[in-house]
Motif scaffolding. Structure first.
Motif, PDB file in Angstrom:
ATOM      1  N   ASN A  42       0.854  -1.175   0.000  1.00 11.21           N
ATOM      2  CA  ASN A  42       0.000   0.000   0.000  1.00 11.21           C
ATOM      3  C   ASN A  42       0.893   1.229   0.000  1.00 11.21           C
ATOM      4  N   ALA A  43       0.611   2.139  -0.892  1.00 15.78           N
ATOM      5  CA  ALA A  43       1.454   3.325  -1.023  1.00 15.78           C
ATOM      6  C   ALA A  43       0.647   4.579  -0.760  1.00 15.78           C
ATOM      7  N   VAL A  44       1.316   5.560  -0.244  1.00 14.04           N
ATOM      8  CA  VAL A  44       0.743   6.879  -0.041  1.00 14.04           C
ATOM      9  C   VAL A  44       1.478   7.814  -0.994  1.00 14.04           C
ATOM     10  N   THR A  45       0.742   8.456  -1.897  1.00 13.98           N
ATOM     11  CA  THR A  45       1.353   9.429  -2.798  1.00 13.98           C
ATOM     12  C   THR A  45       1.330  10.778  -2.113  1.00 13.98           C
ATOM     13  N   LEU A  46       2.449  11.441  -2.099  1.00 12.98           N
ATOM     14  CA  LEU A  46       2.589  12.679  -1.343  1.00 12.98           C
ATOM     15  C   LEU A  46       2.720  13.878  -2.261  1.00 12.98           C
ATOM     16  N   PRO A  47       2.260  15.054  -1.812  1.00 13.18           N
ATOM     17  CA  PRO A  47       2.490  16.266  -2.590  1.00 13.18           C
ATOM     18  C   PRO A  47       3.993  16.453  -2.798  1.00 13.18           C
ATOM     19  N   GLY A  48       4.372  16.900  -3.952  1.00 14.68           N
ATOM     20  CA  GLY A  48       5.786  17.068  -4.247  1.00 14.68           C
ATOM     21  C   GLY A  48       6.399  15.810  -4.828  1.00 14.68           C
ATOM     22  N   GLY A  49       5.613  14.744  -4.954  1.00 10.98           N
ATOM     23  CA  GLY A  49       6.092  13.515  -5.562  1.00 10.98           C
ATOM     24  C   GLY A  49       6.662  12.545  -4.554  1.00 10.98           C
ATOM     25  N   GLY A  50       6.756  11.299  -4.951  1.00 12.06           N
ATOM     26  CA  GLY A  50       7.310  10.260  -4.110  1.00 12.06           C
ATOM     27  C   GLY A  50       6.238   9.524  -3.341  1.00 12.06           C
ATOM     28  N   SER A  51       6.661   8.486  -2.633  1.00 16.15           N
ATOM     29  CA  SER A  51       5.710   7.682  -1.875  1.00 16.15           C
ATOM     30  C   SER A  51       6.404   7.021  -0.682  1.00 16.15           C
ATOM     31  N   LEU A  52       5.596   6.614   0.279  1.00 12.48           N
ATOM     32  CA  LEU A  52       6.033   5.864   1.451  1.00 12.48           C
ATOM     33  C   LEU A  52       5.165   4.617   1.475  1.00 12.48           C
ATOM     34  N   THR A  53       5.783   3.427   1.348  1.00 14.37           N
ATOM     35  CA  THR A  53       5.050   2.185   1.140  1.00 14.37           C
ATOM     36  C   THR A  53       5.405   1.164   2.204  1.00 14.37           C
ATOM     37  N   ILE A  54       4.403   0.390   2.674  1.00 12.85           N
ATOM     38  CA  ILE A  54       4.676  -0.743   3.558  1.00 12.85           C
ATOM     39  C   ILE A  54       4.017  -1.977   2.958  1.00 12.85           C
ATOM     40  N   THR A  55       4.744  -3.095   3.006  1.00  8.62           N
ATOM     41  CA  THR A  55       4.232  -4.378   2.542  1.00  8.62           C
ATOM     42  C   THR A  55       4.384  -5.368   3.685  1.00  8.62           C
ATOM     43  N   ALA A  56       3.301  -6.082   3.999  1.00  6.54           N
ATOM     44  CA  ALA A  56       3.320  -7.080   5.073  1.00  6.54           C
ATOM     45  C   ALA A  56       3.112  -8.465   4.469  1.00  6.54           C
ATOM     46  N   PRO A  57       3.517  -9.511   5.189  1.00  7.38           N
ATOM     47  CA  PRO A  57       3.381 -10.871   4.658  1.00  7.38           C
ATOM     48  C   PRO A  57       1.933 -11.332   4.592  1.00  7.38           C
ATOM     49  N   THR A  58       1.691 -12.373   3.797  1.00  5.06           N
ATOM     50  CA  THR A  58       0.348 -12.920   3.659  1.00  5.06           C
ATOM     51  C   THR A  58       0.219 -14.282   4.312  1.00  5.06           C
ATOM     52  N   ALA A  59       1.250 -14.770   4.989  1.00  7.82           N
ATOM     53  CA  ALA A  59       1.171 -16.074   5.654  1.00  7.82           C
ATOM     54  C   ALA A  59       1.993 -16.058   6.935  1.00  7.82           C
ATOM     55  N   LEU A  60       1.477 -16.749   7.939  1.00  5.41           N
ATOM     56  CA  LEU A  60       2.167 -16.861   9.225  1.00  5.41           C
ATOM     57  C   LEU A  60       1.780 -18.194   9.836  1.00  5.41           C
ATOM     58  N   THR A  61       2.758 -18.952  10.293  1.00  5.29           N
ATOM     59  CA  THR A  61       2.493 -20.218  10.972  1.00  5.29           C
ATOM     60  C   THR A  61       2.826 -20.046  12.440  1.00  5.29           C
ATOM     61  N   LEU A  62       1.869 -20.373  13.297  1.00  2.00           N
ATOM     62  CA  LEU A  62       2.082 -20.329  14.739  1.00  2.00           C
ATOM     63  C   LEU A  62       2.141 -21.752  15.263  1.00  2.00           C
ATOM     64  N   THR A  63       3.038 -22.011  16.192  1.00  4.74           N
ATOM     65  CA  THR A  63       3.136 -23.327  16.814  1.00  4.74           C
ATOM     66  C   THR A  63       3.233 -23.154  18.319  1.00  4.74           C
ATOM     67  N   THR A  64       2.940 -24.223  19.043  1.00  2.00           N
ATOM     68  CA  THR A  64       3.117 -24.180  20.486  1.00  2.00           C
ATOM     69  C   THR A  64       4.606 -24.312  20.785  1.00  2.00           C
ATOM     70  N   SER A  65       5.016 -23.819  21.935  1.00  2.14           N
ATOM     71  CA  SER A  65       6.438 -23.804  22.260  1.00  2.14           C
ATOM     72  C   SER A  65       7.013 -25.207  22.425  1.00  2.14           C
ATOM     73  N   ASP A  66       6.175 -26.196  22.770  1.00  6.80           N
ATOM     74  CA  ASP A  66       6.682 -27.558  22.963  1.00  6.80           C
ATOM     75  C   ASP A  66       6.125 -28.538  21.926  1.00  6.80           C
ATOM     76  N   ALA A  67       5.565 -28.026  20.821  1.00  4.21           N
ATOM     77  CA  ALA A  67       5.016 -28.832  19.727  1.00  4.21           C
ATOM     78  C   ALA A  67       3.826 -29.687  20.158  1.00  4.21           C
ATOM     79  N   SER A  68       3.207 -29.356  21.287  1.00  7.13           N
ATOM     80  CA  SER A  68       2.020 -30.093  21.730  1.00  7.13           C
ATOM     81  C   SER A  68       0.786 -29.529  21.029  1.00  7.13           C
ATOM     82  N   PRO A  69      -0.357 -30.232  21.115  1.00  6.89           N
ATOM     83  CA  PRO A  69      -1.585 -29.684  20.522  1.00  6.89           C
ATOM     84  C   PRO A  69      -1.935 -28.334  21.146  1.00  6.89           C
ATOM     85  N   VAL A  70      -2.621 -27.505  20.371  1.00  6.31           N
ATOM     86  CA  VAL A  70      -3.033 -26.192  20.854  1.00  6.31           C
ATOM     87  C   VAL A  70      -4.221 -26.371  21.793  1.00  6.31           C
TER      88      VAL A  70
END
Length: 194
Positions: A42-70
């Motif tokens: 996603n970009a923000v277009t600014l007066p005077g030209g240019g942009s400030l953009t952030i991109t975040a991931p589309t996947a995340l895997t969470l696990t328990t600390s000891d690999a046991s069932p959640v």
């Protein structure tokens, strides 16, 4: 999105949201959490030209600390993919702050909710490009509904022709409350830059 700037930093925050889903409590044997495909640049277009953009991931895997069932009371952890801010503003010595927030988890079957104390630990950003910046990660930060800082850039020198890009990952940690009901839970994790 056009935005007005005030001084060196303006109100040009643009969130990038991702849905954390498929957190199964009960008889689940693994905690796999997928982010909905909302982490587009996603970009923000600014007066005077240019942009400030952030991109975040589309996947995340969470696990328990000891690999046991959640289960209620489980400690859950995961590491995001790359989060990237690209600063291509026509502004000398500008700054930016990257932030993250999370909303409560909501069960898809029971409608039950919980808001655990989620902690985010960002890595040091890797800088690329022809512009320059001093980027500092925040210490481990407790997330809430309001954005919390994870990276701060100062002394940024960039232009449309000479952008600077900062890339990092984050470790997400939380404990599922002991009172959580068996269900599939989703929550929205939002990254923004301003």
């Amino acid at each position: 999105m056009n935005s007005t700037r005030t001084g060196r930093r303006g109100p040009h925050a643009r969130p990038v949201a991702a849905m954390i889903g498929a957190l199964l409590l009960g008889g689940a044997t693994a905690a796999v959490v997928a982010l909905a495909p909302a982490g587009q640049a996603n970009a923000v277009t600014l007066p005077g030209g240019g942009s400030l953009t952030i991109t975040a991931p589309t996947a995340l895997t969470l696990t328990t600390s000891d690999a046991s069932p959640v289960r209620p009371g489980s400690n859950v952890t995961g590491t995001t993919g790359n989060i990237t801010v690209t600063d291509a503003r026509n502004d000398s010595l500008s700054n930016w702050d990257a932030s993250v927030s999370i909303k409560e988890f909501t069960g898809t079957r029971t409608g039950g909710t919980f808001a655990p104390d989620v902690k985010v630990i960002p890595t040091t950003a890797t800088l690329t490009g022809t512009g320059t910046a001093a980027v500092t990660p925040a210490q481990a930060t407790a997330l809430h509904g309001t954005p919390q800082p994870v990276q701060k850039a100062t002394q940024v020198t960039s232009t449309v022709a000479t952008p600077v890009t900062a890339t990092w990952t984050e470790t997400i940690q939380f404990t599922i409350p002991p009172t959580a009901l068996a269900d599939t839970y989703t929550a929205t994790l939002t990254h923004s830059v301003s």
